[in-house]
Design a protein around this motif. Structure first.
Motif, PDB file in Angstrom:
ATOM      1  N   VAL A 186      25.805  42.436  43.997  1.00 51.77           N
ATOM      2  CA  VAL A 186      26.722  43.538  44.308  1.00 51.77           C
ATOM      3  C   VAL A 186      27.043  44.239  42.993  1.00 51.77           C
ATOM      4  N   ASN A 187      27.738  45.374  43.075  1.00 49.20           N
ATOM      5  CA  ASN A 187      28.057  46.063  41.824  1.00 49.20           C
ATOM      6  C   ASN A 187      29.272  45.430  41.151  1.00 49.20           C
ATOM      7  N   ASP A 190      32.842  45.373  42.840  1.00 43.19           N
ATOM      8  CA  ASP A 190      32.959  44.883  44.209  1.00 43.19           C
ATOM      9  C   ASP A 190      34.165  43.940  44.338  1.00 43.19           C
ATOM     10  N   ARG A 208      28.975  44.120  55.711  1.00 45.09           N
ATOM     11  CA  ARG A 208      28.801  45.259  54.804  1.00 45.09           C
ATOM     12  C   ARG A 208      27.360  45.756  54.860  1.00 45.09           C
ATOM     13  N   GLY A 253      27.396  51.207  44.347  1.00 43.31           N
ATOM     14  CA  GLY A 253      28.283  50.778  45.409  1.00 43.31           C
ATOM     15  C   GLY A 253      27.869  51.110  46.822  1.00 43.31           C
ATOM     16  N   ALA A 256      25.147  45.781  49.359  1.00 42.05           N
ATOM     17  CA  ALA A 256      24.655  44.582  48.682  1.00 42.05           C
ATOM     18  C   ALA A 256      23.155  44.470  48.921  1.00 42.05           C
TER      19      ALA A 256
END
Length: 327
Positions: A186-187, A190, A208, A253, A256
Motif C-alpha cells: 500500500v502507499n 495508508d 478496498r 493511493g 493495494a
C-alpha cells in the motif's frame, strides 16, 4: 518427386504467419510482387491452392496447412543444421530467441544478460574479446505466461522464462529456477501504515480496490486463485498490463496490490510503498524456465540455460529485502 526451394518455403511460412502478402514482404525485406510471384510459383509446383484470399487477409487452405506444418519443421531443421556446422567451426555464435515474462524481463533478465556477456565464449578454445559483449544475437519477446507458452509450442522462441502457475503441456518441459515471495503493498499514507500493522487478513483486502495484472498473466492467475480460495471479492479490480504502472498507482493511493517482492525493493527502501504480510496465507511464487521437449538446443541456448539453472538470485533477494519486508 517435387523439389522444394527453401526460400519459397520461407516466404510461404511468413505469409501464413502474417496473413498478408504485404506484411510478409515487409518482414522479409522483399517487394510485394516478389512475394506474390513466389507463392504463385509454389502453388503451380504443388498443383494446389495454398491460400484463400478473403478481403484484406489470406488464410491457409487445408492443403496449405499441411504444407505449413511440414515446411516450418523443415526450415527449423535447416537452421539448426547451419548453426551446428557454424558452431563446430567456431564461425558464429548464432541467435537466441527468448520469451520472457514481464516481471522477469524487468527485474531478472538484465542481470542474466550481463553475466552471459561476461562469460560466454565466441568459439572453441577462445575467450571473449568483444569488449565484454557476447557475439550472440538475442531476440527477446515479452509477454504473459500464457502467450509465451503458446510461442514455445509454435517454435517462435527457443527458451521461456515464465511465472507460475502455468498449465502443463506434454510438449513443454517446465523447470523451477527461482523462488520469490508475494507481498501486499500500500502507499506510505495508508491507514494500515498509520496503525503500524505488519499483516492483514484476506477479508481486509476485500474492503478496498485491488490492482492486478491482465488475464493470461501468471501473477493474475495466482492472486485470483488465492482470493477465490478465501471467498474474497475486492470491492473493485483495477486491471493493468504493466507492473510498473501498478506500483505507481499504489503509490498515489488508488488501491493495494499483491506483487513479487523482487519488484518493489527500491520503493520499499525509499518509503514510497509499505509491505504487509497476508495472515494465514503462505504466498510464495515460483518462476520457471521452459522449452519445447523436442527442441534441439544450440550452443548459445545451452550456455544461457546453464546460467539460468545456476542463478542464485533467490537467496540474494531474500537477504537484500530483510530490512524492508514485514516480519
Amino acid at each position: 518427386m517435387v523439389s522444394l526451394d527453401l526460400q519459397k518455403l520461407q516466404i510461404f511460412c511468413e505469409v501464413a504467419r502474417q496473413r498478408s502478402f504485404t506484411r510478409a514482404a515487409e518482414a522479409l525485406y522483399l517487394t510485394q510482387p516478389t512475394v506474390s510471384q513466389q507463392i504463385q510459383a509454389l502453388e503451380r509446383q504443388m498443383k494446389v491452392r495454398l491460400f484463400e484470399r478473403l478481403a484484406k487477409e489470406v488464410y491457409l487452405t487445408e492443403s496449405g496447412q499441411v504444407l505449413y506444418n511440414k515446411a516450418a519443421a523443415l526450415l527449423n531443421m535447416a537452421q539448426e543444421a547451419e548453426l551446428a556446422v557454424r558452431e563446430a567451426a567456431g564461425i558464429s555464435a548464432g541467435k537466441l530467441a527468448l520469451g520472457v515474462g514481464v516481471t522477469l524481463a524487468t527485474y531478472v533478465l538484465p542481470e542474466l544478460l550481463r553475466r552471459f556477456n561476461m562469460s560466454y565464449k565466441a568459439g572453441p578454445n577462445t575467450t571473449n574479446q568483444n569488449g565484454g559483449f557476447s557475439p550472440v544475437k538475442f531476440d527477446i519477446t515479452l509477454g504473459n505466461s500464457e502467450t509465451l507458452a503458446h510461442k514455445l509450442l509454435k517454435n517462435e522462441v527457443d527458451l521461456g522464462l515464465l511465472g507460475s502457475p502455468i498449465e502443463a503441456h506434454p510438449l513443454l518441459e517446465l523447470h523451477p529456477f527461482l523462488e520469490d515471495k508475494l507481498i501486499l503493498v500500500v502507499n506510505s499514507e495508508d491507514p494500515w501504515v498509520t496503525e503500524k500493522r505488519t499483516s492483514v487478513g484476506l477479508g481486509d483486502i476485500g474492503n478496498r480496490p485491488l490492482l492486478i495484472r491482465e488475464r493470461g498473466s501468471a501473477l493474475q492467475a495466482f492472486v485470483e486463485r488465492m482470493l477465490d480460495a478465501g471467498h474474497v471479492h475486492p470491492e473493485q479490480y483495477l486491471i493493468m498490463a504493466n507492473l510498473e504502472a501498478i506500483k505507481r498507482s499504489v503509490e498515489i493511493g488508488l488501491g493495494a496490490a499483491i506483487v513479487p517482492a523482487l519488484s518493489v525493493k527500491r520503493e520499499l527502501e525509499a518509503g514510497r510503498l509499505y509491505a504487509l504480510n497476508i495472515e494465514g496465507v503462505e504466498v510464495g511464487r515460483t518462476f520457471i524456465y521452459a522449452h519445447h521437449k523436442d527442441k534441439e538446443m544450440t550452443r548459445p541456448a545451452k550456455a544461457f540455460l546453464e546460467l539460468v539453472k545456476n542463478y542464485a538470485i533467490n537467496n540474494a533477494t531474500e537477504n537484500s529485502l530483510n530490512d524492508v519486508l514485514p516480519v
